[in-house]
Scaffold this active site. Sequence first.
Site, short mmCIF file in Angstrom:
data_model
loop_
_atom_site.label_atom_id
_atom_site.label_comp_id
_atom_site.label_asym_id
_atom_site.label_seq_id
_atom_site.Cartn_x
_atom_site.Cartn_y
_atom_site.Cartn_z
N GLY A 140 54.31 42.88 55.85
CA GLY A 140 54.90 42.77 54.51
C GLY A 140 56.11 43.64 54.22
O GLY A 140 56.97 43.28 53.45
N CYS A 152 51.26 32.85 58.14
CA CYS A 152 51.67 34.07 57.44
C CYS A 152 52.92 33.73 56.64
O CYS A 152 53.92 33.25 57.21
CB CYS A 152 51.97 35.15 58.47
SG CYS A 152 52.74 36.61 57.77
N CYS A 172 50.27 34.99 49.95
CA CYS A 172 50.01 35.71 51.21
C CYS A 172 48.67 35.19 51.70
O CYS A 172 47.73 35.01 50.91
CB CYS A 172 49.94 37.22 50.93
SG CYS A 172 49.23 38.19 52.29
N THR A 173 48.59 34.93 52.99
CA THR A 173 47.38 34.27 53.50
C THR A 173 46.14 35.16 53.43
O THR A 173 45.02 34.67 53.56
CB THR A 173 47.60 33.79 54.95
OG1 THR A 173 47.98 34.91 55.76
CG2 THR A 173 48.68 32.73 55.01
N1 DGL Z 1 49.24 37.49 55.70
C1 DGL Z 1 50.62 37.71 55.67
C2 DGL Z 1 51.34 36.86 54.65
O1 DGL Z 1 50.91 35.76 54.39
C3 DGL Z 1 51.17 39.11 55.79
C4 DGL Z 1 50.39 40.27 55.36
C5 DGL Z 1 51.00 41.54 55.89
O2 DGL Z 1 50.83 41.79 57.08
O3 DGL Z 1 51.68 42.25 55.14
O4 DGL Z 1 52.36 37.22 54.15
#
Ligand code: DGL
Length: 251
Positions: A44, A74, A181-182
């Site tokens: 992020g 992601c 965010c996933t």
């Molecule tokens: N799960 C990811 C997303 O959808 C990123 C989370 C991260 O590593 O900051 O943005």
Amino acid sequence: MEKSQKIGIFDSGIGGITVLNEILKILPKEDYIYFSDSKNNPYGDKNDSEIIKICEDIVKILINKNCKAIVIACNTASAKAADFLRNKYRNIPFIAIEPAYKKVHDNAYQEETLVMATKGTIESEKFKLLYHTYDNKKTQLLSCIGLADLIERDEKEKIREYLRENLKKYQGKIKNVVLGCTHYPIIQDEIKHVLGENVDFFNGAPNLAIHLKEVLKEKDLLAENKGSIEFIDSQNLGIKKERFFELLNKD
Ligand code: DGL
């Protein structure tokens, strides 16, 4: 080269499980390789070139394992690296995710909306374009710095505290919540608890699953296999594997 039947899918950690769960609803018989990149977690706050480099390294691993398609599960990586990967690896389809803001435009345009995503996603050119195209003039954007990391580490009490601190001001004032965010669908109940029981969630994963199926069909790549799921963690962390299989098929 041996023809692989597997679909590769990756995220900075276990968050992409929320995408895989949607995919499994409509493609239960495909075989999958899930790559959890806990070594580079979180994504992020990283800049574009760092994300591109990280994603390319993962893509090389998945291509070496003969994946027939790659799902970028992601939002941050999709916003920053999808174009680069599509340009460079033209023989493999990349299926990317984006915050479901268009869904708000199409289904609940009149309602007060909160988009929750990483700083990287909110500040990306991709998201800015999406936001300006579908802006309902009743939307607040919230960069949830550190939240995905807490979810990744399953810090339940800290997650509740984070949500209380950062969402309190929106309590009772928001109807649509875009889970950009996933990792966030994993804590949907906790978000609801702070914002109010009547909020509606918008998640990009169901549309991604439909799109993946269409792409595979169009390229004649759909398969009926065992429905196997191979899990790889970039740090080989057993705890991640346990958590991943605990969250698999959990809605
Ligand atoms: N799960 C990811 C997303 O959808 C990123 C989370 C991260 O590593 O900051 O943005």
